[in-house]
Design a protein around this motif. Structure first.
Motif, mmCIF file in Angstrom:
data_model
loop_
_atom_site.group_PDB
_atom_site.id
_atom_site.type_symbol
_atom_site.label_atom_id
_atom_site.label_comp_id
_atom_site.label_asym_id
_atom_site.label_seq_id
_atom_site.Cartn_x
_atom_site.Cartn_y
_atom_site.Cartn_z
ATOM 1 N N VAL A 42 79.643 30.293 29.261
ATOM 2 C CA VAL A 42 78.243 30.476 28.898
ATOM 3 C C VAL A 42 77.587 29.107 28.858
ATOM 4 N N ARG A 43 76.520 28.953 29.635
ATOM 5 C CA ARG A 43 75.792 27.695 29.667
ATOM 6 C C ARG A 43 74.349 27.919 29.256
ATOM 7 N N MET A 44 73.815 26.992 28.490
ATOM 8 C CA MET A 44 72.421 27.102 28.077
ATOM 9 C C MET A 44 71.834 25.719 27.870
ATOM 10 N N ASP A 45 70.551 25.599 28.152
ATOM 11 C CA ASP A 45 69.810 24.381 27.885
ATOM 12 C C ASP A 45 68.943 24.628 26.652
ATOM 13 N N CYS A 46 68.999 23.730 25.698
ATOM 14 C CA CYS A 46 68.237 23.925 24.467
ATOM 15 C C CYS A 46 67.953 22.577 23.823
ATOM 16 N N LYS A 47 67.145 22.594 22.778
ATOM 17 C CA LYS A 47 66.833 21.378 22.032
ATOM 18 C C LYS A 47 67.595 21.313 20.718
ATOM 19 N N LEU A 48 68.668 22.093 20.626
ATOM 20 C CA LEU A 48 69.571 22.011 19.497
ATOM 21 C C LEU A 48 70.641 20.956 19.764
ATOM 22 N N THR A 49 71.094 20.289 18.724
ATOM 23 C CA THR A 49 72.200 19.349 18.876
ATOM 24 C C THR A 49 73.522 20.111 18.898
ATOM 25 N N GLU A 50 74.582 19.420 19.320
ATOM 26 C CA GLU A 50 75.899 20.044 19.305
ATOM 27 C C GLU A 50 76.286 20.477 17.893
ATOM 28 N N ILE A 88 86.514 29.664 20.982
ATOM 29 C CA ILE A 88 85.427 29.042 21.743
ATOM 30 C C ILE A 88 85.676 27.546 21.788
ATOM 31 N N GLN A 89 85.586 26.979 22.975
ATOM 32 C CA GLN A 89 85.545 25.527 23.104
ATOM 33 C C GLN A 89 84.244 25.176 23.797
ATOM 34 N N ALA A 90 83.619 24.111 23.363
ATOM 35 C CA ALA A 90 82.274 23.808 23.839
ATOM 36 C C ALA A 90 82.089 22.313 24.024
ATOM 37 N N LYS A 91 81.154 22.000 24.895
ATOM 38 C CA LYS A 91 80.820 20.614 25.185
ATOM 39 C C LYS A 91 79.321 20.524 25.421
ATOM 40 N N GLY A 92 78.711 19.485 24.872
ATOM 41 C CA GLY A 92 77.288 19.275 25.066
ATOM 42 C C GLY A 92 77.030 18.004 25.842
ATOM 43 N N ASP A 93 76.072 18.069 26.745
ATOM 44 C CA ASP A 93 75.663 16.888 27.517
ATOM 45 C C ASP A 93 74.160 16.782 27.461
ATOM 46 N N GLN A 94 73.667 15.619 27.091
ATOM 47 C CA GLN A 94 72.224 15.407 27.027
ATOM 48 C C GLN A 94 71.710 14.974 28.384
ATOM 49 N N ILE A 106 74.496 22.916 26.707
ATOM 50 C CA ILE A 106 75.665 23.362 25.967
ATOM 51 C C ILE A 106 76.498 24.255 26.875
ATOM 52 N N ASN A 107 77.756 23.893 27.030
ATOM 53 C CA ASN A 107 78.666 24.597 27.927
ATOM 54 C C ASN A 107 79.815 25.149 27.092
ATOM 55 N N MET A 108 79.923 26.460 26.986
ATOM 56 C CA MET A 108 80.923 27.084 26.126
ATOM 57 C C MET A 108 81.847 27.986 26.926
ATOM 58 N N ASP A 109 83.135 27.922 26.641
ATOM 59 C CA ASP A 109 84.118 28.866 27.159
ATOM 60 C C ASP A 109 84.524 29.807 26.034
ATOM 61 N N LEU A 110 84.423 31.104 26.275
ATOM 62 C CA LEU A 110 84.776 32.121 25.298
ATOM 63 C C LEU A 110 86.063 32.799 25.741
ATOM 64 N N TYR A 111 87.060 32.875 24.847
ATOM 65 C CA TYR A 111 88.346 33.512 25.144
ATOM 66 C C TYR A 111 88.578 34.647 24.151
ATOM 67 N N GLY A 112 88.868 35.834 24.670
ATOM 68 C CA GLY A 112 89.158 36.973 23.811
ATOM 69 C C GLY A 112 89.150 38.242 24.623
ATOM 70 N N SER A 113 89.098 39.362 23.944
ATOM 71 C CA SER A 113 89.010 40.633 24.665
ATOM 72 C C SER A 113 87.632 40.758 25.290
ATOM 73 N N GLN A 114 87.512 41.606 26.290
ATOM 74 C CA GLN A 114 86.228 41.770 26.968
ATOM 75 C C GLN A 114 85.155 42.240 25.994
ATOM 76 N N ALA A 115 85.500 43.163 25.092
ATOM 77 C CA ALA A 115 84.522 43.669 24.128
ATOM 78 C C ALA A 115 84.075 42.573 23.170
ATOM 79 N N ASP A 116 85.028 41.770 22.672
ATOM 80 C CA ASP A 116 84.675 40.687 21.751
ATOM 81 C C ASP A 116 83.823 39.624 22.427
#
Length: 358
Positions: A42-50, A88-94, A106-116
């Protein structure tokens, strides 16, 4: 495929942000209680900090899983884990360029069941929606090939009112929702300049949080690699072709060899769900558009954006908070005229309301 059937080497290859920490992901992979595990990026651009995103993710973990263990690994990388069930593991790049100052990817990898994974992705989107920015990737040709630049679209203090588009009888937002949830890929917006096509398009992207690809270069559209990249890209869900008059012409009446590409992308063998293809054009008659593109199931709607009659213009002006004038002084009004300062029908002043993505 169940967890025991997948080699560790395969999992490591499929982990998109594996560099965050090999040990963390590997330990979860070895101990997870989930048999049918999936990895979703999951990738998103936002004005939130890590740090702000980290706190939001931890709170959502507590709500959804009842536990949350996590920490920053580096100054811009973090993880949150719910036992052996979810990670979830995540990394932010400005963004470094001056025009995007303060914007984080913000670049996040989500690991779990498909429903979760699905449920958590929806929760994150709902929580961060107001902070997300829509990204437009502008593709163009250079001396060495195709290049692109990313721009962020803002609302420009814009609120679209249903009164601006009286032909959308169900309302602007309902029309957009129906299009975005339909199986049809194509939307054609046609009509003269100044009637609000681009403003409507910007509203669609912002309210639906849709990242889009746009190009004004015919040479880019002739490149098959451009379409392949769009169809296989998880980040962009809309391809926009503005001022597409020549590209929409019927094939039998012109030398338009682009139409076959659009037909294949929109509803051919390689069609991919949730990929939208949006055209804006100044064409005034539908018979000047290739009928194959307009086929039901491929085309959601071909919407005429027209000038407003005096009574409609008065309603639109009232909704916009624009000072009233003699709306019966001319038979037709463009939105550009209503929003601008000039009442002269020969002029289109867009100083108060900017059109286009520039």
């Amino acid at each position: 495929m169940s967890r025991p059937q997948i080699p560790d080497s395969t999992f490591r290859t499929e982990s998109w942000n594996y560099a965050v920490t090999r040990q963390l992901v590997n330990e979860f992979w070895q101990s997870t209680s989930v048999d049918e595990i999936v990895c979703k990026n999951v990738r998103m651009d936002c004005k939130l900090t890590e740090l702000q995103v980290f706190e939001i993710v931890k709170s959502l973990f507590q709500q959804q899983f009842g536990s949350a263990q996590g920490d920053f690994i580096h100054f811009n990388q973090f993880y949150v884990r719910a036992g052996t069930r979810f990670l979830i593991q995540a990394k932010g790049d400005q963004y470094r360029n001056r025009s995007n100052s303060g914007i984080n990817e913000i670049n996040m990898d989500l690991y779990g069941s498909q429903a979760d994974v699905l449920r958590f992705e929806q929760a994150v989107d709902a929580e961060i929606r107001d902070h997300k920015l829509v990204k437009i990737s502008w593709h163009y040709k250079t001396a060495t090939g195709t290049d692109s630049a990313s721009l962020h679209v803002t609302g420009l203090n814009q609120t679209l009112r249903d009164e601006y588009y009286p032909w959308l009888t169900q309302g602007v937002d309902k029309f957009i929702h129906n299009y975005m949830t339909s199986a049809a890929s194509v939307l054609v917006m046609y009509g003269p300049p100044g009637t609000g096509k681009t403003s409507f398009l910007r509203h669609l992207l912002l309210t639906q949080s849709v990242n889009a690809i746009i190009t004004y270069d015919e040479r880019v559209l002739r490149d098959d690699e451009f379409f392949v990249n769009y169809l296989t890209d998880d980040e962009h869900n809309a391809l926009i072709v503005e001022d597409a008059d020549l590209f929409l012409a019927p094939r039998e009446d012109s030398s338009n060899d682009m139409m076959s590409k659009f037909l294949n992308v929109s509803d051919g063998l390689i069609k991919i769900t949730n990929k939208k293809l949006i055209f804006t054009t100044n064409i005034s008659q539908l018979n000047r558009i290739d009928p194959a593109l307009m086929r039901p199931g491929r085309c959601f709607a071909a919407v005429e954006f027209r000038e407003l009659e005096p009574v409609e213009a008065q309603r639109a002006a009232t909704a916009a908070g624009v000072p009233q004038r003699d709306w019966h002084s001319q038979s037709r009004w463009s939105l550009a005229q209503i929003w601008g300062e000039q009442s002269d029908a020969s002029e289109c002043n867009t100083a108060k309301f900017k059109f286009g993505f520039g």
